[in-house]
Structure formats: C-alpha cells, structure tokens
Design a protein around this motif. Structure first.
Motif, PDB file in Angstrom:
ATOM      1  N   SER A  62      -8.344  40.090  20.197  1.00 45.40           N
ATOM      2  CA  SER A  62      -8.152  39.270  21.390  1.00 45.40           C
ATOM      3  C   SER A  62      -6.986  38.302  21.220  1.00 45.40           C
ATOM      4  O   SER A  62      -6.153  38.138  22.110  1.00 45.40           O
ATOM      5  N   SER A  63      -6.919  37.664  20.070  1.00 40.02           N
ATOM      6  CA  SER A  63      -5.845  36.711  19.778  1.00 40.02           C
ATOM      7  C   SER A  63      -4.487  37.395  19.757  1.00 40.02           C
ATOM      8  O   SER A  63      -3.499  36.873  20.292  1.00 40.02           O
ATOM      9  N   CYS A  64      -4.420  38.578  19.156  1.00 41.23           N
ATOM     10  CA  CYS A  64      -3.158  39.315  19.098  1.00 41.23           C
ATOM     11  C   CYS A  64      -2.686  39.682  20.498  1.00 41.23           C
ATOM     12  O   CYS A  64      -1.502  39.563  20.818  1.00 41.23           O
ATOM     13  N   GLN A  65      -3.618  40.126  21.356  1.00 38.63           N
ATOM     14  CA  GLN A  65      -3.248  40.457  22.736  1.00 38.63           C
ATOM     15  C   GLN A  65      -2.707  39.218  23.440  1.00 38.63           C
ATOM     16  O   GLN A  65      -1.689  39.279  24.133  1.00 38.63           O
ATOM     17  N   LEU A  66      -3.387  38.082  23.289  1.00 43.43           N
ATOM     18  CA  LEU A  66      -2.918  36.829  23.898  1.00 43.43           C
ATOM     19  C   LEU A  66      -1.505  36.497  23.452  1.00 43.43           C
ATOM     20  O   LEU A  66      -0.617  36.252  24.277  1.00 43.43           O
ATOM     21  N   LEU A  70       1.785  36.390  25.847  1.00 51.21           N
ATOM     22  CA  LEU A  70       2.549  35.167  26.095  1.00 51.21           C
ATOM     23  C   LEU A  70       4.034  35.376  25.796  1.00 51.21           C
ATOM     24  O   LEU A  70       4.899  34.910  26.541  1.00 51.21           O
ATOM     25  N   ALA A  71       4.336  36.099  24.736  1.00 53.33           N
ATOM     26  CA  ALA A  71       5.735  36.371  24.386  1.00 53.33           C
ATOM     27  C   ALA A  71       6.405  37.236  25.447  1.00 53.33           C
ATOM     28  O   ALA A  71       7.523  36.938  25.901  1.00 53.33           O
ATOM     29  N   VAL A  72       5.726  38.298  25.873  1.00 56.00           N
ATOM     30  CA  VAL A  72       6.284  39.204  26.886  1.00 56.00           C
ATOM     31  C   VAL A  72       6.455  38.466  28.212  1.00 56.00           C
ATOM     32  O   VAL A  72       7.484  38.595  28.885  1.00 56.00           O
ATOM     33  N   ALA A  73       5.459  37.672  28.602  1.00 54.33           N
ATOM     34  CA  ALA A  73       5.526  36.935  29.870  1.00 54.33           C
ATOM     35  C   ALA A  73       6.649  35.903  29.842  1.00 54.33           C
ATOM     36  O   ALA A  73       7.404  35.775  30.812  1.00 54.33           O
ATOM     37  N   ALA A  74       6.775  35.189  28.753  1.00 53.10           N
ATOM     38  CA  ALA A  74       7.837  34.175  28.653  1.00 53.10           C
ATOM     39  C   ALA A  74       9.212  34.825  28.767  1.00 53.10           C
ATOM     40  O   ALA A  74      10.092  34.312  29.461  1.00 53.10           O
ATOM     41  N   ARG A  75       9.397  35.957  28.092  1.00 53.47           N
ATOM     42  CA  ARG A  75      10.683  36.654  28.162  1.00 53.47           C
ATOM     43  C   ARG A  75      10.967  37.187  29.572  1.00 53.47           C
ATOM     44  O   ARG A  75      12.122  37.304  29.971  1.00 53.47           O
ATOM     45  N   ALA A  76       9.900  37.483  30.320  1.00 51.84           N
ATOM     46  CA  ALA A  76      10.058  38.004  31.685  1.00 51.84           C
ATOM     47  C   ALA A  76      10.151  36.886  32.724  1.00 51.84           C
ATOM     48  O   ALA A  76      10.304  37.157  33.914  1.00 51.84           O
ATOM     49  N   PRO A 107      -9.469  39.715  29.817  1.00 55.98           N
ATOM     50  CA  PRO A 107      -8.729  38.476  30.051  1.00 55.98           C
ATOM     51  C   PRO A 107      -8.650  38.106  31.525  1.00 55.98           C
ATOM     52  O   PRO A 107      -8.489  38.971  32.394  1.00 55.98           O
ATOM     53  N   THR A 108      -8.777  36.821  31.775  1.00 50.45           N
ATOM     54  CA  THR A 108      -8.452  36.250  33.074  1.00 50.45           C
ATOM     55  C   THR A 108      -7.184  35.447  32.851  1.00 50.45           C
ATOM     56  O   THR A 108      -7.177  34.495  32.066  1.00 50.45           O
ATOM     57  N   ARG A 121       1.219  44.715  34.481  1.00 48.51           N
ATOM     58  CA  ARG A 121       2.215  45.540  33.771  1.00 48.51           C
ATOM     59  C   ARG A 121       2.612  44.876  32.453  1.00 48.51           C
ATOM     60  O   ARG A 121       2.704  45.530  31.408  1.00 48.51           O
ATOM     61  N   LEU A 122       2.824  43.563  32.483  1.00 47.03           N
ATOM     62  CA  LEU A 122       3.203  42.835  31.263  1.00 47.03           C
ATOM     63  C   LEU A 122       2.057  42.814  30.244  1.00 47.03           C
ATOM     64  O   LEU A 122       2.303  42.888  29.034  1.00 47.03           O
ATOM     65  N   MET A 123       0.811  42.754  30.730  1.00 48.72           N
ATOM     66  CA  MET A 123      -0.337  42.822  29.817  1.00 48.72           C
ATOM     67  C   MET A 123      -0.354  44.161  29.086  1.00 48.72           C
ATOM     68  O   MET A 123      -0.595  44.224  27.881  1.00 48.72           O
TER      69      MET A 123
END
Length: 150
Positions: A62-66, A70-76, A107-108, A121-123
């Motif tokens: 779960s932590s790894c997915q989070l 966050l990294a993918v979302a920030a870059r996008a 996740p919510t 898509r980013l998830m």
C-alpha cells in the motif's frame, strides 16, 4: 552491477522450552532507526494488539503504491490533497504453501481540480512502477475512488 540494498533487524528473546503454545511471539523489527514491536497473527497465538508480518507486507504494498502515485501525479501536474487506502490481503489456509495470494488496494484519492479518469490512469501507471508490487507473487487489484475538490 548497481543494486539498492535494504536492511532490517529482527530481535526476539525468550524460551520455547515449554512448547509451542507457551512462548511469546512478540519481537522487535528495526528498519533504519525506527523500531516497531511486532507479533504473530492471533490465529498463530500472537498478540492481536501488535502488527504481524502479514499486515506489514500489505502495508508495504500500500505504501509503495502511494509513493509511486504521488511521484507520477506530481510529475503530471495533478494536485493530490488526500489519499487513504483501506487495503486487504487474503491468505487462504488451504493454499500450499500457505501464503498471501491476493491483495486489494482500495485507495480514495482526493485531488484538486483534476479529471477522475486522469487520476485513475496515473494510479495504474504508478502501479506499473511500484517496486513492492513487482516483488510479490500475490495477485494485486485496485478499487480506486477519486474525489475532486475545488
């Protein structure tokens, strides 16, 4: 060959001299400088008030997915303002060898002014880059909820 190396320490003391039902399952896990008291699952005579290794494996996924998300979302350029994952792991007692066979991450994700389809898509992109998910033999699925705030 370059490799990332991770270390942890597990400490236990006691006696198994009185048999299987009598010894303490409580032990200390240290990763980095942080220590955590851990036990076996209650079904295996552990302390139900303490986390067990199966829960820690689920927490790692779960932590790894989070962190990947966050990294993918920030870059996008997506502004994530909240994230909660009520994850579940399934370990059937009839599986041989007994193991966690299925993980569901639920996740919510709360984002500010973003398209829910983009977040999903980013998830999925983040999942494709999650190191822990790639290390597991259990199947892993995601049940994603996206909440958009103004």
């Amino acid at each position: 060959m370059n490799a990332h190396v991770y270390e942890s320490t597990v400490n236990w003391s006691g006696s198994t001299g009185a048999g299987y039902a009598a010894y303490s399952r409580r032990h200390q896990v240290t990763a980095g400088r942080a220590g955590l008291a851990v036990s076996a699952d209650r079904a295996f005579l552990g302390d139900a008030a303490l986390p067990n290794p199966e829960q820690l494996l689920l927490a790692a996924a779960s932590s790894c997915q989070l962190l990947s998300f966050l990294a993918v979302a920030a870059r996008a350029g997506v502004n994530v303002v909240g994230y909660r994952d009520d994850a579940t792991a399934i370990m059937p007692s009839d599986a041989r060898p007994v193991r966690i066979t299925h993980i569901v991450l639920s996740p919510t994700v709360t984002v500010s002014q973003s398209d829910p389809e983009t977040v999903v898509r980013l998830m999925r992109e983040a999942h494709a880059g999650c190191f822990i998910a790639h290390s597991l033999t259990a199947s892993l699925e995601m049940d994603i909820t996206v909440e958009v705030t103004e």
